[in-house]
Every structure is written in C-alpha cells, then in structure tokens.
Design a protein around this motif. Structure first.
Motif, PDB file in Angstrom:
ATOM      1  N   GLY A   5       3.889  -3.524  10.569  1.00  0.00           N
ATOM      2  CA  GLY A   5       3.541  -2.419  11.605  1.00  0.00           C
ATOM      3  C   GLY A   5       1.910  -2.409  11.843  1.00  0.00           C
ATOM      4  N   GLY A   6       1.444  -3.217  10.909  1.00  0.00           N
ATOM      5  CA  GLY A   6      -0.127  -2.598  10.468  1.00  0.00           C
ATOM      6  C   GLY A   6      -0.596  -2.105  10.132  1.00  0.00           C
ATOM      7  N   TYR A   7      -0.039  -0.311   9.866  1.00  0.00           N
ATOM      8  CA  TYR A   7      -0.208   0.595   9.644  1.00  0.00           C
ATOM      9  C   TYR A   7      -0.862   0.114   8.045  1.00  0.00           C
ATOM     10  CZ  TYR A   7      -0.954   5.585   8.135  1.00  0.00           C
ATOM     11  OH  TYR A   7      -1.386   6.077   7.233  1.00  0.00           O
ATOM     12  N   THR A   8      -3.096   0.554   7.454  1.00  0.00           N
ATOM     13  CA  THR A   8      -3.191   1.109   6.516  1.00  0.00           C
ATOM     14  C   THR A   8      -3.289   2.251   5.719  1.00  0.00           C
ATOM     15  OG1 THR A   8      -5.253   0.202   7.632  1.00  0.00           O
ATOM     16  CG2 THR A   8      -3.782  -1.632   6.453  1.00  0.00           C
ATOM     17  N   ALA A  10       2.024   5.620   2.354  1.00  0.00           N
ATOM     18  CA  ALA A  10       2.447   5.233   3.910  1.00  0.00           C
ATOM     19  C   ALA A  10       3.692   4.517   3.890  1.00  0.00           C
ATOM     20  CB  ALA A  10       1.833   3.966   3.943  1.00  0.00           C
ATOM     21  N   LYS A  11       3.945   4.669   4.883  1.00  0.00           N
ATOM     22  CA  LYS A  11       5.750   4.208   5.468  1.00  0.00           C
ATOM     23  C   LYS A  11       5.826   2.505   5.181  1.00  0.00           C
ATOM     24  CE  LYS A  11       7.519   7.792   7.778  1.00  0.00           C
ATOM     25  NZ  LYS A  11       7.897   8.195   9.761  1.00  0.00           N
ATOM     26  N   TRP A  12       6.757   1.562   5.049  1.00  0.00           N
ATOM     27  CA  TRP A  12       7.601   0.086   4.992  1.00  0.00           C
ATOM     28  C   TRP A  12       6.195  -1.010   4.391  1.00  0.00           C
ATOM     29  CZ3 TRP A  12       6.198   2.886  10.432  1.00  0.00           C
ATOM     30  CH2 TRP A  12       7.358   3.556  11.090  1.00  0.00           C
ATOM     31  N   GLY A  43      -8.507   3.130   6.154  1.00  0.00           N
ATOM     32  CA  GLY A  43      -7.286   2.918   6.868  1.00  0.00           C
ATOM     33  C   GLY A  43      -6.890   3.353   8.466  1.00  0.00           C
ATOM     34  N   PHE A  44      -6.413   3.016   8.257  1.00  0.00           N
ATOM     35  CA  PHE A  44      -5.405   2.845  10.039  1.00  0.00           C
ATOM     36  C   PHE A  44      -6.168   4.371  10.765  1.00  0.00           C
ATOM     37  CE2 PHE A  44      -2.831   4.749  12.879  1.00  0.00           C
ATOM     38  CZ  PHE A  44      -2.885   3.251  14.225  1.00  0.00           C
TER      39      PHE A  44
END
Length: 205
Positions: A120-123, A168-170, A183-184
């Motif tokens: 999903g692009g999360y960081t 962080a998930k996933w 990060g995000f």
C-alpha cells in the motif's frame, strides 16, 4: 452489616499500577481499534516475502515458510496509539529483529536507522537502537491466532514502546539507512520519533 475485609492498600496499589502504565494523555481500551492509511490489502502467504535491504542491495529475503522456520518469540506488552488509546497486556508472536539480523548473517546492524516499507506504499522510520535487544519484532500472531489482515497480517512490524503508527502493518521490506528520514506520517506532520511517554505526537512536540 460489617464491611468485607480488604487488605490494606490493595485497591490503591492496583489503580496506581494500571495508571502507571498509561502514558500522558492516553486512556485504556479493551478493544483493538482498526486504523489504516488506506484499504486493507489481500495478501496470500504464498506470495509474501520479507526483504532486508542495505542501500540498493538485497541482504536477505525470506519466503513465508522460511520466515516461519526462524526462531519464534512471544511478547506480552502494552501498546499505545497516537489517537490516545492504550491497550494493556497484548500478546504477540513473531521473529525478533535480533533473530532477523542473525538469519541474514549480520553480527550487528550495518547502519543506524531503518525505513519499514509496506504493502500500500506505507513507510515509517525507526532508529535501529529501538529495534535491537528484544525491543521489536516482525509479528505474525496476536493473542495466539494468526494476525488478521485488518491488524496488519500476515506480518507487521511491532515496536511497542513507540506510538503504534511505528508498528507498520503489512510489512514487506526493511531498509537500512545511514541517516534518519521521515516516513509516510512523519512527512505529514507526525513526530519523527514518537515516544508516548513524552507525548511526541506531532512535529514540534
């Protein structure tokens, strides 16, 4: 009617113990609220891999079966969300960051910071000092059950002493960095570090 005898100090000690586990501004919840920056991805464990990266080079990658074969650690801990809820006595299982390093053939972390990259692009960025010595893991189970997708399954980063957006998930990739980078959420005004006990919720706290 005579009062039921209660050991002296019993109630106050219990309250003090619980209150002492709540960081400033937090309240206790028995629920596990679901908060995400985007939709929950559909991830099959057969397609899942976790990579450890140094600069542009791949240090090591694990398939789901390889990851499950690594030493497993169980951790009972409290978790604290930046939205002000705290959940006490949560139980997680997964692979500690220390065991990930050992599996990758690293005697010590090669750089001082990491960026966790997720589906999903999360960081999110984390200092390595906050991951080693049993402080963090890649978690695959919660409460003895496989981690639900809504809570980051099949695997999420777990850094319980920081606000929960750092967990962080996933999780898909952990990239070592020589210097800290936002990060995000950090790039959108959240604190670069996120210590609940210092109420580091937003930039400038």
């Amino acid at each position: 009617m005579a009062e039921v005898p209660v050991s002296r100090g019993f109630k106050s000690k219990r309250q003090t113990s619980e209150q002492g586990r709540l960081p400033p501004g937090q309240y206790r919840t028995t629920d596990f609220p679901i908060l995400s920056a985007g939709p929950t991805p559909d991830i099959r464990v057969a397609d899942w891999k976790l990579a450890l990266q140094l600069g542009g080079s791949l240090v090591r990658a694990w398939t789901w079966d390889e990851f499950e074969a690594l030493p497993q650690t169980t951790l009972n801990t409290d978790i604290h969300c930046v939205t002000k809820w705290t959940k006490l006595d949560t139980t997680w299982q997964g692979v500690s960051f220390d065991d990930l390093l050992k599996s990758a053939g690293l005697e010590k972390p090669p750089q001082a910071f990491v960026m966790a990259h997720c589906d999903g692009g999360y960081t999110t960025n984390v200092p390595v000092e906050d991951l080693i010595a049993g402080k963090a893991m890649a978690a695959t189970r919660f409460g003895g059950m496989p981690l639900a997708p809504a809570h980051g399954g099949p695997a999420r980063l777990l850094v319980p002493h920081l606000y929960f957006w750092k967990s962080a998930k996933w999780l898909r990739r952990i990239r070592f960095m020589p210097e800290d980078e936002p990060g995000f959420w950090e790039a959108r005004g959240y604190h670069i570090y996120g210590d609940p006990w210092r109420e580091q919720r937003y930039d400038g706290d």
